[in-house]
Motif scaffolding. Structure first.
Motif, PDB file in Angstrom:
ATOM      1  N   ASP A 171      32.625  35.947  37.182  1.00  0.00           N
ATOM      2  CA  ASP A 171      34.014  36.345  37.272  1.00  0.00           C
ATOM      3  C   ASP A 171      34.669  36.510  36.024  1.00  0.00           C
ATOM      4  OD1 ASP A 171      36.518  37.182  38.074  1.00  0.00           O
ATOM      5  OD2 ASP A 171      36.764  35.514  39.502  1.00  0.00           O
ATOM      6  N   GLU A 172      35.008  37.686  35.366  1.00  0.00           N
ATOM      7  CA  GLU A 172      35.252  37.718  33.942  1.00  0.00           C
ATOM      8  C   GLU A 172      34.740  36.512  32.983  1.00  0.00           C
ATOM      9  OE1 GLU A 172      39.590  38.698  33.791  1.00  0.00           O
ATOM     10  OE2 GLU A 172      39.449  39.193  35.792  1.00  0.00           O
ATOM     11  N   SER A 218      38.152  39.482  42.308  1.00  0.00           N
ATOM     12  CA  SER A 218      37.525  38.099  42.384  1.00  0.00           C
ATOM     13  C   SER A 218      37.435  37.696  43.967  1.00  0.00           C
ATOM     14  CB  SER A 218      38.653  37.258  41.927  1.00  0.00           C
ATOM     15  OG  SER A 218      38.724  37.408  40.508  1.00  0.00           O
ATOM     16  N   GLN A 246      35.673  32.248  35.520  1.00  0.00           N
ATOM     17  CA  GLN A 246      36.488  32.838  34.552  1.00  0.00           C
ATOM     18  C   GLN A 246      36.735  32.052  33.387  1.00  0.00           C
ATOM     19  OE1 GLN A 246      40.077  34.833  35.990  1.00  0.00           O
ATOM     20  NE2 GLN A 246      40.758  35.358  33.863  1.00  0.00           N
TER      21      GLN A 246
HETATM   22 MG   LIG Z   1      40.112  37.860  39.027  1.00  0.00          MG
END
Ligand SMILES: [Mg+2]
Ligand SMILES: Nc1ncnc2c1ncn2[C@@H]1O[C@H](COP(=O)(O)OP(=O)(O)OP(=O)(O)O)[C@@H](O)[C@H]1O
Lengths: 251, 282, 291
Positions: free
Chosen positions: A172-173, A44, A92
């Motif tokens: 990010d994810e 990240s 995320q």
């Molecule tokens: Mg992360």
């Protein structure tokens, strides 16, 4: 072909802690690149360096260079705001604004000075279509985005990002908070988007990396252990640590 | 993009405005406190603090008014503390989330927002006249108690609620009754927060004027019995300033009040600071 | 006493203290009405509220000029205080570096802690002469009162608004910045709207504080019963009216002052109900998913 992003000898610190160490990586145009690695290894932090989101953290320090289309994004003359317009980001956890679906997508347009109502509605529709959400929400554009499911919210966030026409999209994810069906939808979407955008995606899911990306980089303790074509990295890893990680022999 | 002011420039302009407003607010405080202290401090000496007033306060000292303030505040806290803390324990530990609790919360909210002069009216009608306590420290103190109570209640409730659940579970698991748990585990852990609440209530009682205007009287002598009238500092300052008795003494009295409040604020902050540090350390 | 019995007893005592705030509030309302209602009944509701003349010597009791006085001083104070305190709360919540926050937080506490009579005194020795010199007249005026009220309600509005701004999830901030918004665009378009219910509550409570303030206003407003022709003329507010005349009022005059208290009490309770309703509404919209 020139690289879209070139990262040279990048080191990142948060206060005293040295988070990223000597990162060197080049990212190709219009292609998906996956970043994998165990939790806390700095994925990240790395992608947040690419759109300078880390600038919001007071203790952030870095050295080394990050070039976007050959230009240093940390050059004092570079305007962060323009950079973030070019390098979009999906987080995320889906984070739509507490506004209507329409306003969420239109937000970035307004920010960048688009005032024409027709252009805005056209762009909102295009973006929602590109994010494969249009059919589900076209009748309730005035509904609050908070009322959508998690997967829909994440696609809305992607639509919101697309609407400002970035060149690079950082994810990010993006699927980690989603159910399998929503995950499949997002992956399909990534496949569709990769022709027009350079995409960098962080993922914990190695199948996902093999499914969506052409290239992959493996992060460990703030370093890139290995990077290259995804197939090669997963089939015949060069580094022992990569092999341990992808075969699950890793803590 | 044909805008009059670019986003970048408006960012710069607004940032300047925000900084200016912050600095201006600090300036306001310095202006008020600074002006009072610069003019008031020269008046303050031992004679001023510990002397008896001469000519309605035109000369001499302000000791009786300081005693009145302490006396009235003391009465207020003696009454308000058990009510506030008891109410807080009830809200935090016994009551669920029902209509009664909502009513209690709303009640204490109203209590916290009623204009002080209305408290004064009530204090006069109820304590002075109806209960026949007359103009006295008791009437004034009770009126102030009603004003200080919601402050104590709210702060104490927060303090009690922030005691980790594991504490009380640990105690209950040892077979302690609910009250044993509260009195021996929860309340001790919440004491710094409760004290903060009491100090804040004290600040409210010390600075209040309108509520005691027609409850405590206006005596020049220090009250001895609880049924004696008094004249707390804020009331005295009001008289000094509006009746033109003595400007220097008005400044002096105002400075004493300001210093009192500053000390109370600093003490509370240090307490809160230490308390949070201690909690974080665990 | 057995443990069980002790527990029951304690619970009963705590319950009693718990409901004491309700009992007290009922007692206060009851007594204010008991003393004030006779006046309203005798004078007539309409004559009392809309009466333009307040002349106790001749038994005429109309509080309309005082209502205007209260509204005028309060609204002008809000006019100054709202922009300043909103800027200041945004500064505190979003922009100020830590060391600036360390100065500003105690400053606001300090402003909240200064006794109202000290504010009044400050107004009397600084603002009133200033007004007299620069704008003529006695200097005791609507504007003088509003300026003092402005400073007094700043801390209320700033601290509650700051809490509201801080409680906006950080994700909104990041999402907006990541789209290339400037910080100000983010504050204006995302954070501020999300915090708006809390900010309105803050303004309402600040308004309540201004309406209820007595001592500071009494010392600088001039207290003439009139509908002022300009903001440089004196006025009397509802609170001042009570404080000024309670000392010698008897009979119906005494009741009329309590009736003034009824007006104040009603206004404050209505304001609180509105503030609570806004908070309740906020929860409903966020939970329900519709805007
Ligand atoms: Mg992360
Ligand atoms: N704001 C910050 N200040 C200090 N340290 C931080 C900060 N943000 C992250 N870190 C540290 O940097 C390291 C890398 O964090 P990062 O979030 O980049 O990891 P990650 O690879 O994304 O992990 P995950 O897979 O769990 O998301 C961690 O050790 C983390 O504790």
């Amino acid at each position: 072909m020139p690289y879209r992003l070139e990262v040279e000898n990048l080191n990142v610190y948060f206060g005293e802690s040295h988070i990223l160490k000597d990162i060197n990586i080049n990212i190709n145009n219009n292609m998906v690149t996956s970043l994998i690695g165990p939790s806390g290894c700095g994925k990240s932090t790395f992608i947040r360096t690419l759109n300078r989101m880390n600038d919001t953290i007071p203790t952030f320090k870095k050295d080394g260079t990050v070039l976007l289309d050959g230009k240093d994004i940390y050059d004092p003359n570079v305007d962060v705001v323009d950079l973030r317009k070019k390098v979009g980001m999906v987080f995320q956890k889906p984070n739509p604004f507490p506004k209507s679906i329409f306003d969420n997508v239109a937000y970035g347009l307004g920010i960048h000075g688009v005032n024409d109502k027709d252009i805005i509605s056209k762009k909102v529709e295009e973006s929602l279509k590109a994010a494969a959400l249009w059919d589900e929400v076209k009748d309730k554009l005035e509904m609050s985005a908070m009322g959508l499911s998690g997967g829909q919210q994440q696609r809305l966030c992607i639509a919101r990002t697309i609407a400002v026409e970035p060149e690079v999209i950082l994810m990010d994810e993006p699927c980690s908070a989603l159910d399998p069906i929503s995950t499949t939808k997002i992956e399909d979407l990534i496949h569709k988007l990769k022709n027009d955008y350079t995409i960098i995606i962080v993922t914990h899911n190695m199948q996902q990396a093999t499914r969506v990306s052409k290239c992959t980089a493996f992060f460990l303790h703030g370093e890139i252990v290995e990077s290259g074509l995804t197939d090669k990295l997963f089939m015949e890893p060069v580094d022992k640590r990569t092999e341990d990680y992808i075969t699950g022999r890793f803590g | 993009m044909n805008r009059i002011i670019s986003p970048k420039n408006s960012q710069k302009i607004m940032e300047t405005i925000f900084w200016a407003s912050g600095i201006f607010t600090v300036f306001l405080l310095i202006l008020v406190i600074g002006y009072i202290l610069v003019n008031g401090l020269p008046v303050i000496n031992l004679n001023f603090i510990f002397g008896q007033p001469i000519d309605n306060g035109a000369a001499g000292g302000i000791l009786p008014f300081i005693i009145s303030t302490i006396y009235v505040t003391f009465v207020a806290l003696v009454v308000a503390t058990p009510l506030g803390v008891g109410g807080a324990v009830y809200l935090a530990e016994y009551a669920g989330e029902n209509a009664l609790v909502k009513a209690i919360r709303f009640g204490s909210e109203i209590l916290a927002s009623i204009p002080s002069i209305v408290f004064g009216l009530f204090g006069f009608a109820f304590f002075v006249v109806y209960l026949d306590f007359g103009f006295s420290v008791l009437s004034g103190g009770l009126t102030l108690a009603l004003m200080a109570m919601p402050t104590i209640l709210r702060t104490a409730e927060v303090a009690i609620e922030s005691v980790p659940k594991s504490y009380s579970e640990g105690s209950m698991a040892l077979g302690a009754s609910k009250w044993q748990t509260i009195s021996q585990v929860i309340l001790p852990a919440a004491v710094p927060g409760i004290i903060t609440g009491v100090i804040l209530g004290m600040a409210r009682a010390v600075e209040e004027t309108a509520a005691i205007l027609y409850t405590v009287g206006a005596a020049i002598q220090a009250p001895v019995s609880i049924f004696d009238p008094g004249q707390p500092l804020p009331l005295h300052l009001y008289t000094l300033a509006t009746e033109g008795i003595s400007m220097p003494f008005a400044y002096g009295t105002a400075a004493v009040l300001v210093i009192l409040i500053l000390v109370i604020t600093i003490v509370t902050n240090t307490l809160v600071d230490r308390y949070t540090k201690k909690m974080m350390g665990r | 006493m057995t443990e069980k019995k002790e527990d029951k007893f304690v619970q009963w005592v705590l319950f009693a203290t718990g409901i004491s705030s309700i009992l007290i509030i009922i007692l206060i309302i009851a007594f204010i009405f008991r003393e004030g209602l006779p006046a309203i009944l005798q004078i007539g509701f309409f004559n009392f509220i809309f009466g333009m003349v307040w002349n106790p010597d001749n038994g005429i009791y109309g509080v309309f000029p005082m209502i205007v006085g209260t509204l005028l001083t309060t609204l002008i104070a809000l006019l100054f205080a709202v922009p300043l305190s909103l800027c200041c709360s945004i500064f505190l919540a979003e922009i100020a570096p830590p060391n600036m926050r360390k100065i500003l937080k105690p400053t606001i506490q300090g402003l909240a802690g200064i006794p109202s009579v000290v504010y009044g005194f400050f107004g009397l020795v600084i603002i009133v002469p200033f007004m007299r010199i620069h704008f003529g007249g006695s200097g005791f005026s609507v504007l003088s009162a509003s300026l003092i009220l402005t400073v007094m309600i700043l801390p209320t509005i700033i601290s509650i608004s700051e809490d509201a701004l801080r409680s906006v999830p950080y994700e909104y901030n990041e999402a907006s910045l990541a789209l290339g918004a400037t910080q100000w665009q983010t504050i204006k378009n995302v954070i501020f709207p999300a915090a708006l219910p809390g900010i309105i509550t803050a303004i309402i409570l600040g308004m309540g504080r201004a309406i209820g303030e007595t001592m500071a206003v009494i010392m600088v407003a001039g207290n003439v019963v009139q509908i002022p022709g300009s903001i440089f003329e004196p006025v009397r507010t509802l609170t001042s009216n009570i404080a000024l005349e309670m000392g010698y009022a008897t009979g119906i005059h005494y009741n009329a002052l309590f009736a003034t208290g009824i007006v104040l009490l009603t206004v404050i309770i209505i304001l609180l109900l509105i503030a609570n309703y806004i908070n309740y509404k906020k929860r409903v919209t966020i939970g329900g998913g519709y805007l």
